[in-house]
Design a protein around this motif. Structure first.
Motif, PDB file in Angstrom:
ATOM      1  N   SER A 259       0.801  -1.172   0.255  1.00  0.00           N
ATOM      2  CA  SER A 259       0.010   0.059  -0.095  1.00  0.00           C
ATOM      3  C   SER A 259       0.799   1.386   0.120  1.00  0.00           C
ATOM      4  O   SER A 259       0.471   2.334  -0.718  1.00  0.00           O
ATOM      5  CB  SER A 259      -0.921  -0.088   1.201  1.00  0.00           C
TER       6      SER A 259
ATOM      7  N   THR B 286      -6.231   0.749   3.081  1.00  0.00           N
ATOM      8  CA  THR B 286      -6.008   0.143   4.354  1.00  0.00           C
ATOM      9  C   THR B 286      -7.279   0.332   5.071  1.00  0.00           C
ATOM     10  O   THR B 286      -7.725   1.717   5.192  1.00  0.00           O
ATOM     11  CB  THR B 286      -4.725   0.580   5.157  1.00  0.00           C
ATOM     12  N   ASP B 287      -7.748  -0.363   6.048  1.00  0.00           N
ATOM     13  CA  ASP B 287      -8.928   0.080   6.913  1.00  0.00           C
ATOM     14  C   ASP B 287      -8.335   0.831   8.088  1.00  0.00           C
ATOM     15  O   ASP B 287      -9.176   1.217   8.809  1.00  0.00           O
ATOM     16  CB  ASP B 287      -9.755  -1.267   7.222  1.00  0.00           C
ATOM     17  N   ASN B 288      -7.030   0.703   8.611  1.00  0.00           N
ATOM     18  CA  ASN B 288      -6.661   1.127   9.635  1.00  0.00           C
ATOM     19  C   ASN B 288      -6.078   2.739   9.598  1.00  0.00           C
ATOM     20  O   ASN B 288      -5.305   3.039   8.827  1.00  0.00           O
ATOM     21  CB  ASN B 288      -5.423   0.308   9.915  1.00  0.00           C
TER      22      ASN B 288
ATOM     23  N   ARG C 217      -2.986   4.871   7.885  1.00  0.00           N
ATOM     24  CA  ARG C 217      -3.205   5.520   6.685  1.00  0.00           C
ATOM     25  C   ARG C 217      -2.650   7.180   6.926  1.00  0.00           C
ATOM     26  O   ARG C 217      -1.954   7.819   6.289  1.00  0.00           O
ATOM     27  CB  ARG C 217      -4.545   5.440   6.397  1.00  0.00           C
TER      28      ARG C 217
END
Length: 432
Positions: free
Chosen positions: A334, A367-369, A373
């Motif tokens: 990512s 990313t879901d975090n 991010r």
């Protein structure tokens, strides 16, 4: 159709930048273009206006903070905080450590005032002036200066970019700052080593510039002038909300201006609105600036750019592009994708604020975090934007400090931070 409209927007920005036209006007035209896209997707005018308003509302907190930053930067000038910081620290500079101390002093000032532009126009000007008097290499001096002013612009609790990233990702600025210091430790150490070694091989000679005497023309240089800066640092350590700590600092600066610098009440109000203006021409080049008016442009950029997100989210305009970025991230990682996007958005937008917003919009699904991010944005687009030669993020600090454009190549910290982060990401992925 999405590609067509996004390409049209990129062309519009490029044309406006090429002809040195207003970026705010270009963004307004972009808003119209994306509104037309929404119309073609079947949304009526009322729905489109609601999208724009909903998007703009997401920036309301950061707009208030920017408003406070404008007042803060003006009053810190008027009350003598910035002159005092510079006067007390500039004495640490000597010929052999000049390049390193330029970096460290610019780091300190930028961390305290939270702006690369303001730091370059104050400590940056002084360091470049002293460097010229010492016979230092202007490319190295400028690179150290740019690295330093961006260090604080990235991780200061009163930095517009740090606050913007915090708002966009919905994370705590103090938690972000903690991670920023941790992730930057190795790049910072390597940068210090590079500048220290380069200083040992320089042919600098002592400078006779008396900075304290220059500031004493208009200011009473006293430790009490450091109170507004101390307030920010102390309250930040206790994680007091940014707006509250800034407000208290503004109040303390107000009283220091009144009682120490003997500024008249009405003159101080005008300073808060229009910015500080020195009467001495030599000081004017270094200190003029700040004020609510100085923030209008960046306020408009953030507000209009945030309005885009309302249209993007509702129409799904970026869905296809985001899916391709996710696929690329699966093949690489990512952060690699974020670096690529950062370079492109920085080249197109030519300013740090819009580059941050566009990069976050495009990479928010990688990313879901939110915490990851946020720090990835800080370690990529925030420091990559100034490396684009035609971006105001780097061009303005260099120009205001009188450093050559080639100094971009000597801004070690701005290269080392994303490269080190990329190495750690790849190493971590391999180890897993």
């Amino acid at each position: 159709m999405e590609t067509l409209f996004l390409s049209l927007f990129a062309v519009i920005l490029t044309v406006f930048i090429a002809f040195d036209l207003s970026i705010v006007l270009a963004l307004t035209v972009g808003l119209f273009i994306f509104s037309v896209y929404a119309k073609l997707k079947g949304y009526n005018l009322k729905e489109i206006v609601k999208m724009i308003i909903d998007g703009a509302k997401t920036s309301k907190n950061i707009l208030v903070v920017f408003f406070l930053i404008g007042i803060l930067t003006a009053l810190w000038r008027d009350c003598g905080t910035i002159p005092a910081i510079i006067s007390y620290t500039v004495g640490f500079i000597n010929p052999k450590s000049f390049i390193l101390m330029t970096f460290l002093l610019c780091c300190l000032v930028s961390f305290l005032i939270g702006t690369s532009f303001g730091s370059a126009a104050t400590m940056g000007v002084i360091c470049m002036t002293m460097g010229a008097a010492m016979g230092a290499n202007p490319v190295l001096s400028g690179g150290a200066m740019l690295s330093g002013v961006l260090f604080g612009d990235r991780c200061s609790p009163v930095s517009t970019s740090a606050l913007l990233v915090s708002e966009l990702t919905g994370t705590s600025i103090y938690e972000n700052i903690k991670r920023m210091f941790t992730s930057a430790a190795v790049p910072f150490a390597i940068t210090c080593a590079v500048y220290f070694v380069s200083g040992l091989f320089s042919e600098c000679k002592p400078s006779t510039t008396d900075v304290a005497a220059l500031f004493s023309k208009e200011f009473t240089i006293t430790p009490s002038a450091l109170i507004p800066a101390a307030v920010i640092i102390i309250l930040s350590l206790f994680r007091v909300k940014t707006k509250i700590s800034m407000l208290i600092s503004i109040i303390s600066a107000f009283f220091v201006s009144i009682f120490i610098q003997k500024t008249e009440f009405l003159a101080l109000i005008e300073c808060a609105i229009n910015g500080y203006k020195a009467t001495d021409s030599d000081l004017s080049q270094m200190l003029d600036g700040g004020g609510i008016v100085s923030m209008v442009r960046v306020l408009l950029i953030v507000c209009i750019s945030s309005a885009y997100s309302g249209i993007f989210n509702e129409t799904g305009m970026l869905v296809t592009l985001k899916e391709k970025l996710i696929q690329l991230a699966e093949k690489t990682n990512s952060f690699t994708v974020m670096i690529i996007v950062s370079v492109i958005t920085s080249m197109i937008s030519c300013n740090q604020t819009l580059a941050i917003i566009l990069t976050e919009n495009l990479c928010d699904k990688l990313t879901d975090n939110k915490k990851i991010r946020a720090i990835d944005l800080e370690n990529s687009v925030v420091v990559i934007a100034p490396l684009i030669p035609w971006s105001i993020a780097g061009a303005v600090p260099l120009a205001s400090a009188g450093a050559p454009t080639k100094s971009l190549f000597a801004a070690c910290f701005l290269y080392l931070l994303p490269l080190w982060t990329l190495v750690t990401k790849i190493t971590h992925k391999t180890s897993n």
